[in-house]
Design a protein around this motif. Sequence first.
Motif, PDB file in Angstrom:
ATOM      1  N   ARG A   1    -133.138 -31.639 -20.959  1.00 16.81           N
ATOM      2  CA  ARG A   1    -132.064 -30.661 -21.092  1.00 16.81           C
ATOM      3  C   ARG A   1    -130.766 -31.348 -21.492  1.00 16.81           C
ATOM      4  N   LYS A   2    -129.875 -30.602 -22.107  1.00 14.44           N
ATOM      5  CA  LYS A   2    -128.614 -31.166 -22.570  1.00 14.44           C
ATOM      6  C   LYS A   2    -127.450 -30.319 -22.061  1.00 14.44           C
ATOM      7  N   PHE A   3    -126.433 -30.991 -21.552  1.00 10.46           N
ATOM      8  CA  PHE A   3    -125.178 -30.331 -21.168  1.00 10.46           C
ATOM      9  C   PHE A   3    -124.368 -30.120 -22.438  1.00 10.46           C
ATOM     10  N   CYS A   4    -123.930 -28.900 -22.678  1.00  8.10           N
ATOM     11  CA  CYS A   4    -123.224 -28.563 -23.917  1.00  8.10           C
ATOM     12  C   CYS A   4    -121.947 -27.782 -23.627  1.00  8.10           C
ATOM     13  N   THR A   5    -121.038 -27.826 -24.573  1.00  6.41           N
ATOM     14  CA  THR A   5    -119.899 -26.912 -24.603  1.00  6.41           C
ATOM     15  C   THR A   5    -120.087 -26.002 -25.806  1.00  6.41           C
ATOM     16  N   LEU A   6    -119.974 -24.694 -25.571  1.00  7.11           N
ATOM     17  CA  LEU A   6    -120.102 -23.729 -26.654  1.00  7.11           C
ATOM     18  C   LEU A   6    -118.792 -22.995 -26.870  1.00  7.11           C
ATOM     19  N   VAL A   7    -118.440 -22.823 -28.125  1.00  9.72           N
ATOM     20  CA  VAL A   7    -117.337 -21.961 -28.530  1.00  9.72           C
ATOM     21  C   VAL A   7    -117.977 -20.836 -29.333  1.00  9.72           C
TER      22      VAL A   7
ATOM     23  N   GLU B   1    -131.091 -16.015 -23.070  1.00  7.92           N
ATOM     24  CA  GLU B   1    -131.815 -16.532 -21.909  1.00  7.92           C
ATOM     25  C   GLU B   1    -132.130 -18.019 -22.067  1.00  7.92           C
ATOM     26  N   LYS B   2    -132.001 -18.539 -23.290  1.00  7.55           N
ATOM     27  CA  LYS B   2    -132.207 -19.961 -23.540  1.00  7.55           C
ATOM     28  C   LYS B   2    -130.995 -20.787 -23.121  1.00  7.55           C
ATOM     29  N   THR B   3    -129.885 -20.109 -22.837  1.00 12.99           N
ATOM     30  CA  THR B   3    -128.634 -20.780 -22.516  1.00 12.99           C
ATOM     31  C   THR B   3    -128.268 -20.534 -21.058  1.00 12.99           C
ATOM     32  N   LYS B   4    -128.353 -21.572 -20.231  1.00 10.90           N
ATOM     33  CA  LYS B   4    -127.992 -21.462 -18.819  1.00 10.90           C
ATOM     34  C   LYS B   4    -126.515 -21.800 -18.668  1.00 10.90           C
ATOM     35  N   ILE B   5    -125.708 -20.773 -18.529  1.00 10.21           N
ATOM     36  CA  ILE B   5    -124.258 -20.986 -18.420  1.00 10.21           C
ATOM     37  C   ILE B   5    -123.912 -21.507 -17.033  1.00 10.21           C
ATOM     38  N   ILE B   6    -123.068 -22.530 -16.990  1.00 10.81           N
ATOM     39  CA  ILE B   6    -122.584 -23.062 -15.716  1.00 10.81           C
ATOM     40  C   ILE B   6    -121.061 -23.073 -15.739  1.00 10.81           C
ATOM     41  N   GLY B   7    -120.455 -22.782 -14.607  1.00 10.07           N
ATOM     42  CA  GLY B   7    -118.998 -22.766 -14.522  1.00 10.07           C
ATOM     43  C   GLY B   7    -118.398 -21.504 -15.116  1.00 10.07           C
ATOM     44  N   LYS B   8    -117.102 -21.538 -15.290  1.00 10.31           N
ATOM     45  CA  LYS B   8    -116.353 -20.377 -15.752  1.00 10.31           C
ATOM     46  C   LYS B   8    -116.470 -20.197 -17.257  1.00 10.31           C
TER      47      LYS B   8
ATOM     48  N   ALA C   1    -122.846 -25.052 -20.800  1.00  8.08           N
ATOM     49  CA  ALA C   1    -124.203 -24.551 -20.603  1.00  8.08           C
ATOM     50  C   ALA C   1    -125.186 -25.710 -20.601  1.00  8.08           C
ATOM     51  N   ILE C   2    -126.328 -25.475 -19.983  1.00  6.97           N
ATOM     52  CA  ILE C   2    -127.443 -26.418 -20.023  1.00  6.97           C
ATOM     53  C   ILE C   2    -128.538 -25.786 -20.864  1.00  6.97           C
ATOM     54  N   ILE C   3    -128.960 -26.499 -21.904  1.00  2.00           N
ATOM     55  CA  ILE C   3    -129.937 -25.964 -22.861  1.00  2.00           C
ATOM     56  C   ILE C   3    -131.078 -26.961 -23.018  1.00  2.00           C
ATOM     57  N   LYS C   4    -132.289 -26.467 -23.083  1.00  3.59           N
ATOM     58  CA  LYS C   4    -133.427 -27.341 -23.361  1.00  3.59           C
ATOM     59  C   LYS C   4    -133.239 -27.976 -24.737  1.00  3.59           C
ATOM     60  N   ARG C   5    -133.483 -29.262 -24.823  1.00  2.00           N
ATOM     61  CA  ARG C   5    -133.234 -29.974 -26.067  1.00  2.00           C
ATOM     62  C   ARG C   5    -134.063 -29.427 -27.234  1.00  2.00           C
ATOM     63  N   ASP C   6    -135.286 -28.999 -26.952  1.00  2.00           N
ATOM     64  CA  ASP C   6    -136.115 -28.505 -28.044  1.00  2.00           C
ATOM     65  C   ASP C   6    -135.784 -27.061 -28.428  1.00  2.00           C
ATOM     66  N   GLU C   7    -134.771 -26.473 -27.763  1.00  2.00           N
ATOM     67  CA  GLU C   7    -134.354 -25.112 -28.114  1.00  2.00           C
ATOM     68  C   GLU C   7    -132.938 -25.064 -28.689  1.00  2.00           C
TER      69      GLU C   7
END
Length: 263
Positions: free
Chosen positions: A209-215, A224-231, A243-249
Amino acid sequence: MKKDTHNNFIKYGSLIIKEYKAIKLNGDIKKVDEFLQGQVTSDHSLLPNNGYQLSSICNHKGQVMSDFIINKNNNGYTLIINDSLKDALIEELKPFAQLHRVEMHDCNKVVVGKISLKGDLKYSYSSNKDIEASISIENKDYENKNSISYENWHAANKILGNFFMQPEDVGKYRPLEINYDNLRVSFDKGCYRGQEIVARMKYLGIDRRKFCTLVVNNSYELSEKTKIIGKIINLDGFKVFNAIIKRDEIDQVKKSKDIVELI
């Protein structure tokens, strides 16, 4: 970040961060150093005088129990922490503080956050090639013009990869899941609680899994592929979140027309 998006919500300036509190560590400086060395995930010995450093503490299972920023000055060390995590941090550290004869006291201070162009701040705790973030501890009567908003502050920190915990996150993640292995953990210092598990996951684990920042645009529909964490920060027609996202997704997630940037 794409430069046009960057300019839409990355503002430079400062504000008083009302949710942050300062906790002073009192005691013999050698004992305070020993206390920090055995508890915090960062290497506080690398701090310059008047510097600030992202840090955290883990439990024996390597799960993050609190995050904070360490300040070093001539009078010792101060921890800057979200007020909602303060009591939990003190309770977690109390047995070890007593062992080292270290006392933790609230400071009657205010915390000021600053966002600037790279290279403008003397002591930043986080930066990329474009921007940097810092804080300072000021007297209670300090007056600030608040030239940026709360949302500007958090959006910039998310762009920098900084995840700030909330009470519901306590004991929920290990450092590698929330980018703390890159920003808040030293793998060269001595032992701290949970260190063996954290190091094992870093060097021997399989990181799927990869920790990401999305804009994203406001019209973005949560996947549902994007597990949002925090505000989720709403700002100038965009949403900014971690968000935490599976690397293969990740490639599939990027296909959404409403994603402006995935970092």
